[in-house]
Scaffold this active site. Structure first.
Site, short mmCIF file in Angstrom:
data_model
loop_
_atom_site.label_atom_id
_atom_site.label_comp_id
_atom_site.label_asym_id
_atom_site.label_seq_id
_atom_site.Cartn_x
_atom_site.Cartn_y
_atom_site.Cartn_z
CE LYS A 17 -4.41 -1.73 0.85
NZ LYS A 17 -5.76 -1.65 1.33
CE LYS A 56 -6.31 -8.40 -2.15
NZ LYS A 56 -6.77 -7.99 -0.82
CE LYS A 77 -13.49 -3.91 0.09
NZ LYS A 77 -12.51 -3.49 1.10
P1 ATP Z 1 -8.59 -3.12 -0.60
O1 ATP Z 1 -8.47 -3.37 -2.05
O2 ATP Z 1 -9.29 -1.83 -0.24
O3 ATP Z 1 -7.33 -3.34 0.18
P2 ATP Z 1 -9.75 -5.74 -0.25
O4 ATP Z 1 -10.56 -6.03 -1.47
O5 ATP Z 1 -8.45 -6.42 -0.07
O6 ATP Z 1 -9.60 -4.18 -0.06
P3 ATP Z 1 -10.61 -5.96 2.54
O7 ATP Z 1 -11.70 -5.17 3.13
O8 ATP Z 1 -9.23 -5.53 2.88
O9 ATP Z 1 -10.72 -6.05 0.96
O10 ATP Z 1 -10.81 -7.49 2.89
C1 ATP Z 1 -11.94 -8.07 3.45
C2 ATP Z 1 -11.77 -9.56 3.50
O11 ATP Z 1 -11.79 -10.10 2.16
C3 ATP Z 1 -10.43 -10.04 4.10
O12 ATP Z 1 -10.67 -11.17 4.90
C4 ATP Z 1 -9.61 -10.41 2.90
O13 ATP Z 1 -8.64 -11.40 3.19
C5 ATP Z 1 -10.66 -10.93 1.95
N1 ATP Z 1 -10.26 -10.78 0.55
C6 ATP Z 1 -10.02 -9.63 -0.10
N2 ATP Z 1 -9.70 -9.85 -1.38
C7 ATP Z 1 -9.70 -11.19 -1.55
C8 ATP Z 1 -9.43 -12.06 -2.66
N3 ATP Z 1 -9.10 -11.57 -3.84
N4 ATP Z 1 -9.55 -13.38 -2.49
C9 ATP Z 1 -9.91 -13.89 -1.29
N5 ATP Z 1 -10.17 -13.15 -0.20
C10 ATP Z 1 -10.07 -11.80 -0.31
#
Ligand code: ATP
Ligand code: LTN
Length: 333
Positions: A115, A197, A200
């Site tokens: 980040k 990965k 969002k």
């Molecule tokens: P950002 O992109 O804002 O960092 P994010 O999509 O990684 O956000 P978070 O709110 O940080 O989402 O994560 C919420 C939950 O979703 C966490 O338990 C995280 O491990 C899971 N998660 C996020 N992205 C994935 C993915 N691509 N595959 C599986 N689990 C995920």
């Protein structure tokens, strides 16, 4: 443990529209604990401000994330669903835990490294101490299990180290939690770059399938998904694109990779991608219709936020006051 009951705790940031990664890696796995455990699922708005947010959007997404929790089957009568900033003990315990967390430990966190590379103009202290706030979330509720995607495993492990360190100095303070990573869906990859990965906050909306995308959009995104050379549907490290689609398909259908390979033998990527798109759209349709009903009732969501915050505060207060007492803070009665 809270009394005789084991505790499950997790959180999702209202930092964007939720993806099928969030659903398959995390939210979908929360419900299984509802009956046997005491469960707390939080909308972590304080974590979200480690990167700049537009206030109106953060507010809207906080409602939306809560509604999605419920639409994904989390019954607010059986699970404590709440918003982090409404329970002030989180920020207070986070400060205390900062004093039990080492600079070197935080420097090793891969999410911080990623980040800070992505937001080079805003490498704030909150981004650095993000894991201590997450540890506070978890430890306030004497949590046993933390269902998360694999990217969060390192943070939960740091939380364990902090809890163990604290317990060594002040015995019997915290339950030491375990991360629980789903076998399938732990890391859903981007449709545009299957080595990254699915996230969002990705700027490329075609790389990401959102839980709330409509059927046509979902099918179109899967049709466009990057696949690999060849035409065989096979799970293999040299086929990251196809393997990712197979994982998604497997999560939604419960079929094994072998069964999927068999199902698409002799068929091309086109047929396979269409099947993944249709299956995903079908699976999400029920969540979406429930979500729309819930979101239309803003007062209902607010009542839920209030109830959730009250329930959570009760337990949070107990742990925080235990910690303060152990540390030697004066307690007035
Ligand atoms: P950002 O992109 O804002 O960092 P994010 O999509 O990684 O956000 P978070 O709110 O940080 O989402 O994560 C919420 C939950 O979703 C966490 O338990 C995280 O491990 C899971 N998660 C996020 N992205 C994935 C993915 N691509 N595959 C599986 N689990 C995920
Ligand atoms: N850091 C997590 C969100 C999060 C969380 C938590 C997850 C904040 N507090 C407590 C589990 C338990 C993320 O997904 N980025």
């Amino acid at each position: 443990m809270l009394g005789e009951q084991k505790v499950s705790y997790s959180g999702v940031q209202p930092s964007g529209n939720l993806t099928i990664g969030n659903y398959l890696g995390a939210i979908r796995n929360f419900k299984q604990y509802s009956e046997q455990y005491k469960t707390f699922y939080c909308v972590v708005d304080e974590h979200a401000i480690t990167v700049r947010q537009v206030p109106a959007e953060l507010r809207r997404r906080t409602y939306e994330t809560l509604a999605l929790y419920m639409a994904c089957g989390l019954d607010p009568e059986k699970n404590t669903l709440y918003v982090q900033s409404m329970v002030h003990e989180h920020a207070e315990l986070a400060w205390i835990l900062n004093c039990f967390t080492m600079f070197g430990e935080l420097s090793r966190m891969t999410q911080f490294k990623d980040k800070s590379a992505k937001h080079a103009d805003n490498i704030n202290a909150g981004l650095f101490t993000y894991p201590t706030l997450m540890a506070a979330d978890i430890l306030l509720y004497q949590t046993d299990v933390v269902p998360v995607g694999i990217d969060q495993k390192q943070h939960v492990e740091l939380c364990r180290d902090i809890a163990e360190r604290f317990n060594q100095i002040y015995p019997g303070t915290f339950t030491v939690p375990e991360p629980v990573i789903a076998k399938s869906g732990m890391k859903i990859m981007s449709l545009a770059d299957p080595t990254k990965k699915m996230s969002k906050s990705d700027e490329n909306a075609n790389a990401v399938v959102y839980i709330l995308d409509d059927r046509d959009t979902i099918i179109r995104k899967f049709k466009r998904a990057v696949t690999d050379s060849g035409s065989e549907v096979r799970y293999s490290p040299d086929k990251p694109g196809v393997s990712n689609l197979m994982s998604i398909y497997s999560c939604f259908t419960g079929k094994s990779f072998e069964e999927i390979e068999h199902e698409f033998e002799g068929k091309g990527y086109g047929d396979f991608k269409l099947a993944v798109g249709e299956t995903t759209a079908d699976a999400l349709a029920a969540v979406q219709s429930e979500y729309n009903l819930l979101l239309a009732d803003k007062a209902g969501l607010e009542a839920q936020m209030k109830k959730g915050a009250e329930e959570a505060s009760y337990y949070a207060r107990r742990t925080l006051s235990k910690v303060q007492k152990k540390l030697g803070f004066v307690q007035l009665h």
